[in-house]
Design an enzyme around this catalytic site. Structure first.
Site, PDB file in Angstrom:
ATOM      1  N   ARG A 187      12.380  -9.427   3.315  1.00  0.00           N
ATOM      2  CA  ARG A 187      13.348  -8.346   3.523  1.00  0.00           C
ATOM      3  C   ARG A 187      13.237  -7.891   4.969  1.00  0.00           C
ATOM      4  O   ARG A 187      12.243  -7.297   5.368  1.00  0.00           O
ATOM      5  CB  ARG A 187      13.066  -7.229   2.521  1.00  0.00           C
ATOM      6  CG  ARG A 187      13.270  -7.710   1.081  1.00  0.00           C
ATOM      7  CD  ARG A 187      12.563  -6.875   0.067  1.00  0.00           C
ATOM      8  NE  ARG A 187      11.123  -6.912   0.255  1.00  0.00           N
ATOM      9  CZ  ARG A 187      10.267  -6.153  -0.429  1.00  0.00           C
ATOM     10  NH1 ARG A 187      10.710  -5.304  -1.334  1.00  0.00           N
ATOM     11  NH2 ARG A 187       8.971  -6.247  -0.208  1.00  0.00           N
ATOM     12  N   GLU A 206       1.334  -3.803  -0.669  1.00  0.00           N
ATOM     13  CA  GLU A 206       1.542  -3.110  -1.939  1.00  0.00           C
ATOM     14  C   GLU A 206       1.533  -4.123  -3.070  1.00  0.00           C
ATOM     15  O   GLU A 206       1.794  -5.311  -2.865  1.00  0.00           O
ATOM     16  CB  GLU A 206       2.881  -2.344  -1.958  1.00  0.00           C
ATOM     17  CG  GLU A 206       2.963  -1.187  -0.979  1.00  0.00           C
ATOM     18  CD  GLU A 206       4.230  -0.347  -1.152  1.00  0.00           C
ATOM     19  OE1 GLU A 206       4.851  -0.423  -2.234  1.00  0.00           O
ATOM     20  OE2 GLU A 206       4.586   0.364  -0.206  1.00  0.00           O
ATOM     21  N   ASN A 220       3.448  -4.188  -6.670  1.00  0.00           N
ATOM     22  CA  ASN A 220       4.454  -3.509  -7.489  1.00  0.00           C
ATOM     23  C   ASN A 220       4.322  -3.945  -8.936  1.00  0.00           C
ATOM     24  O   ASN A 220       4.509  -5.122  -9.258  1.00  0.00           O
ATOM     25  CB  ASN A 220       5.852  -3.825  -6.962  1.00  0.00           C
ATOM     26  CG  ASN A 220       6.074  -3.244  -5.581  1.00  0.00           C
ATOM     27  OD1 ASN A 220       6.551  -2.133  -5.439  1.00  0.00           O
ATOM     28  ND2 ASN A 220       5.715  -3.998  -4.551  1.00  0.00           N
TER      29      ASN A 220
END
Length: 318
Positions: free
Chosen positions: A226, A282, A284
């Site tokens: 992204r 992170e 998720n």
């Protein structure tokens, strides 16, 4: 007799047909013969210790004009379902926690809940990553403003963010000049009352914040990078980032190998790792996304991979 799969999700009428991962999972479940049932978070309840839900039979379609059809609303004992997918988006608030208690009651009655309710509570998506420090950039979790200032003084180029945000909300890039550092820390910590995270800035963000999907401990061989808009430091699609599917790198696969045994042990069947450059940032666990984009680019069937893993686990349970 077909197996049953319930989904707890945000309103299905409001999803983005082309991008929604939950719809991809449901289409894969239908393709494999699961009978589907639909719940929203407010439909869950406990009655005399039993997990219950006001649910509807659900059918889904690969049709952007008509992607779902719901049957009549009725009370369903959640423990009688073979599988339940928990796919409610954050915020991770008390209502979400209460939902996991209800789902845990269904789990005690024999339902396979994906992901495991206890793991949803235990694994804060930012702090959980810190249990793999050899994979992470230098970071700090604190609500002490001076300690956070010291972290910035040491690393000079730092990202500060809340522990409960999603989609890039509340993420601040504090550059070496420290402009607005005090105001940022006061705001994020609520004047020292809330823990936040600081991470050394990773300049490779310009090449994308990679979402790597892991299904029952196995990495999908492609990720979605992204890429931030010009002038942005956040690659999140919700923050205007552009998605670009790519094969995993050797480093990406190494990070998955470090994390995967813990994911499997905790009952985390479907997880999204966020990786910038060489670093895990992170993990998720609540409602990982990006399935549709990767499937479209490489012809994968990530939803099918998850349904196969679920079918195998149900067979092991007998």
């Amino acid at each position: 007799m077909s197996q049953t799969l319930g989904v707890v999700m945000d309103p299905i009428a409001n999803i983005h047909f082309k991008k929604d991962t939950t719809l991809a999972l449901l289409l894969a479940a239908k393709h494999r013969g699961f009978q589907l049932f639909y719940f929203e978070q407010g439909d869950l309840y406990l009655e005399d210790g039993r997990a219950m839900g006001r649910g509807r039979p659900l059918d889904v379609f690969a049709d952007p004009e008509r992607w779902f059809e719901l049957g009549e609303l009725h009370d369903i004992a959640l423990g009688e379902l073979d599988t339940l997918l928990m796919r409610v988006d954050p915020p991770f608030d008390n209502e979400y926690v209460y939902s996991t208690y209800i789902l845990e009651a269904a789990e005690r009655e024999g339902t396979l809940v994906v992901n495991r309710p206890q793991a949803l509570r235990d694994c804060n998506e930012k702090i959980f990553a810190t249990t793999f420090p050899h994979c992470c950039p230098p970071l700090i979790v604190s609500r002490n403003i001076q300690r956070l200032r010291d972290f910035h003084a040491t690393h000079r180029d730092v990202i500060f963010k809340p522990l409960d945000g999603m989609g890039g909300s509340g993420v601040f890039h504090c550059k070496p000049d420290g402009s607005n550092l005090g105001a940022i820390l006061e705001t994020l910590t609520d004047e020292g009352r809330k823990q936040i995270m600081g991470q050394r800035y990773i300049p490779e963000i310009k090449d994308g914040d990679k979402r790597i999907l892991v299904v029952n401990g196995e990495a999908v061989p492609y990720c979605l990078a992204r890429i931030p808009e010009a002038g942005e430091t956040r690659g999140n699609l919700a923050a205007g980032g552009r998605g670009e599917a790519r094969p995993l790198s050797d480093r990406d696969r190494w990070i998955v190998e470090q994390v995967a045994p813990s994911l499997k042990a905790r009952g985390l069947l479907f997880v999204g790792l966020d990786v910038i450059g060489d670093y895990l940032t992170e993990i998720n666990v609540t409602s990982p996304t990006c399935v549709r984009e990767i499937d479209a680019a490489y012809g994968t069937d990530i939803g099918g991979q998850l349904m196969d893993a679920i079918t195998d686990l149900l067979a092991q349970k007998g």
